[in-house]
Design an enzyme around this catalytic site. Structure first.
Site, mmCIF file in Angstrom:
data_model
loop_
_atom_site.group_PDB
_atom_site.id
_atom_site.type_symbol
_atom_site.label_atom_id
_atom_site.label_comp_id
_atom_site.label_asym_id
_atom_site.label_seq_id
_atom_site.Cartn_x
_atom_site.Cartn_y
_atom_site.Cartn_z
ATOM 1 N N THR A 1 0.776 -1.332 0.086
ATOM 2 C CA THR A 1 -0.132 -0.004 -0.046
ATOM 3 C C THR A 1 0.928 1.409 -0.041
ATOM 4 O OG1 THR A 1 -0.110 0.016 2.486
ATOM 5 C CG2 THR A 1 -2.027 -1.059 1.448
ATOM 6 N N LYS B 1 16.515 -1.073 -1.803
ATOM 7 C CA LYS B 1 17.470 -0.320 -1.096
ATOM 8 C C LYS B 1 16.432 0.710 -0.046
ATOM 9 C CE LYS B 1 17.966 4.182 -3.318
ATOM 10 N NZ LYS B 1 19.025 5.199 -3.143
ATOM 11 N N LYS C 1 16.938 0.433 -16.309
ATOM 12 C CA LYS C 1 16.772 1.289 -17.402
ATOM 13 C C LYS C 1 17.269 0.957 -18.948
ATOM 14 C CE LYS C 1 16.611 5.102 -14.154
ATOM 15 N NZ LYS C 1 15.187 5.563 -14.410
ATOM 16 N N HIS D 1 23.718 3.606 -7.086
ATOM 17 C CA HIS D 1 23.470 3.815 -8.539
ATOM 18 C C HIS D 1 24.736 4.191 -9.274
ATOM 19 C CE1 HIS D 1 19.478 3.583 -7.455
ATOM 20 N NE2 HIS D 1 19.307 5.009 -7.031
#
Length: 480
Positions: free
Chosen positions: A14, A145, A179, A237
């Protein structure tokens, strides 16, 4: 493992991540027949909801965050969803979840679990899963993460997960790896003959990796105060992007082969010198023409947490010796951008009198636009009495233009599909995470030893002036 899961369990179903990313991604995958027909999706959270309540929540999320043209067969997708209430800190609820997942009777269902909860809840969650048959050989788990705040806390989390799940059943997510352009970086390097012979210190002068965000705290004050830009963006990242740029060719696209090469790069990162890092914190300014408050104003108090960091990194191996990797990331930047810039060296001898040759540059745009841009020198059309006139020209590949009919996907689509199908190549292995933290911790040790306070910069700028000096002393300019 490459065994398709029959059931996908979403912890934190949720929450914001589920509504913005997970549920829309799963609906889009279902619309394209990429999820197998029998897959069941169970949401779980503390909220008291019925199956229909959860389906209505999912419908609203999908209609809000997924474009109209990607919502095909939404009613059919919603029928795949069910809900089981669970407070992860108490034993009640796990038995009902196991029963709903079809594991109470000990059947052979394959279960994939997506764990999107606070790190402090990982240990009790793993314990509850293990005690109720949800962590057996037929189960795999995906961890969102942050995985700790330093090497020690990361090891504690990994130890807790490893107590119930073997490494081949642990999927640590970094959504940047989902990506398209990040995956295309692998294809660009290892599916084209003309790049790899040049991909080394003999031909590349430096590499830049930039991640700019226009947003500020956005309701994440508590998290950001415990993280800062270095932990929030660089540790995961940006170091993953660096590893993909710098790694040696893997023997195959197998998960083990790719991750073996990435971890070698991460372990080769040289310990940073004090003058090779810059920290900053934004003050009031303007972004996109709109006035915005400073970090201290948004937070409501003074803070030494960095909202910007610039680093000069070195990889001590044969391929990259002497090639600096410049990294920068920050909040309240002039634009939202993630890009990798590979700057090639000058030609060894200029045969064109009077012509100023510019170095070739490869720019890989990751967001907001996915594109590949290669600048080259070319002759300007025309007839000259002597020599020729040269000019830098771009070769551009914009992803939607290159692949007609394709559309921009949510990064989580690829990763959720790989989780369900059991493919680990685009997920992060434990030794990678620990190598990343080891390097990050060494930087923070320098800052703490110096009691370093971040330099201020105006919102809407590219960070403090010291970040410009960091690269300009090497004769380099940031690619703005």
């Amino acid at each position: 493992m490459n065994i398709k899961a029959d059931t996908l369990i979403l912890f934190g179903a949720t929450g914001d991540l589920s509504k913005r990313m997970l549920l829309p991604s799963l609906c889009a995958l279902h619309a394209e027949d990429l999820l197998h027909a029998d897959l069941r999706i169970i949401g779980t959270a503390r909220s008291e909801l019925s199956d229909n309540d959860f389906r209505n929540l999912a419908r609203e999320a999908i209609e809000t965050y997924l474009p109209d043209h990607r919502r095909g067969r939404m009613a059919e997708f919603l029928n795949k969803l069910s809900y089981s209430q669970l407070d992860v800190t108490t034993p009640e609820g796990y038995a009902a979840l196991a029963e709903k997942a079809g594991l109470k009777e000990g059947d052979n269902r394959q279960v994939a679990i997506f764990l999107s909860t606070a790190p402090s809840l990982f240990e009790p969650t793993i314990k509850g899963l293990a005690e109720h048959g949800l962590a057996g050989e037929n189960s795999r788990i995906c961890l969102e993460k942050p995985l700790g705040t330093d090497l020690e806390s990361s090891c504690a989390i990994n130890d807790a997960v490893a107590s119930a799940f073997s490494e081949d059943r642990i999927f640590r997510i970094d959504h940047y790896l989902g990506k398209e352009t990040v995956q295309n970086l692998i294809a660009l390097r290892f599916a084209n003959m003309f790049f790899e012979p040049l991909w080394n210190s003999q031909h590349i002068e430096h590499v830049q990796i930039s991640v700019g965000e226009t947003v500020g705290l956005e309701g994440r004050a508590d998290f950001y105060e415990s993280a800062g830009a270095l932990r929030d963006m660089v540790q995961n990242h940006m170091l993953q992007l660096l590893a993909l740029v710098a790694m040696e060719p893997p023997v195959s696209f197998d998960a083990g082969a790719v991750r073996d090469e990435k971890v070698k790069v991460l372990r080769s990162l040289r310990k940073m010198e004090p003058d090779e890092s810059v920290t900053g914190q934004y003050r009031k300014g303007a972004v996109d023409g709109q006035p915005v408050a400073g970090y201290d104003e948004e937070l409501g108090r003074d803070s030494n947490v960095e909202t910007f960091v610039a680093l000069k990194a070195h990889i001590d191996n044969w391929r990259w010796q002497g090639v600096p990797f410049y990294l920068r990331t920050g909040k309240r930047m002039p634009e939202r951008v993630t890009e990798i810039v590979v700057q090639f060296r000058c030609v060894p001898h200029n045969i064109f009198p009077g012509a100023k040759l510019k170095q070739n540059r490869l720019v890989i745009g990751i967001q907001p636009e996915e594109n590949i841009h290669l600048s080259m020198m070319a002759k300007v059309p025309g007839i000259e009495n002597e020599g020729m006139t040269l000019r830098q020209v771009p070769l551009d590949i914009t992803m939607p233009d290159a692949f007609t009919g394709k559309f921009k996907r949510i990064a989580y689509e690829r990763l959720l599909l790989d989780l369900v199908d059991g493919r680990q190549t685009l997920f992060v292995r434990r030794d990678e995470v620990e190598a990343q933290w080891r390097w990050i911790d060494s930087i923070r040790e320098i800052w703490e030893k110096e009691d370093r306070a971040p330099k201020t910069y105006a919102a809407g700028s590219w960070g403090p002036s010291k970040a410009i000096a960091l690269v300009e002393r090497d004769g380099v300019s940031w690619h703005d």
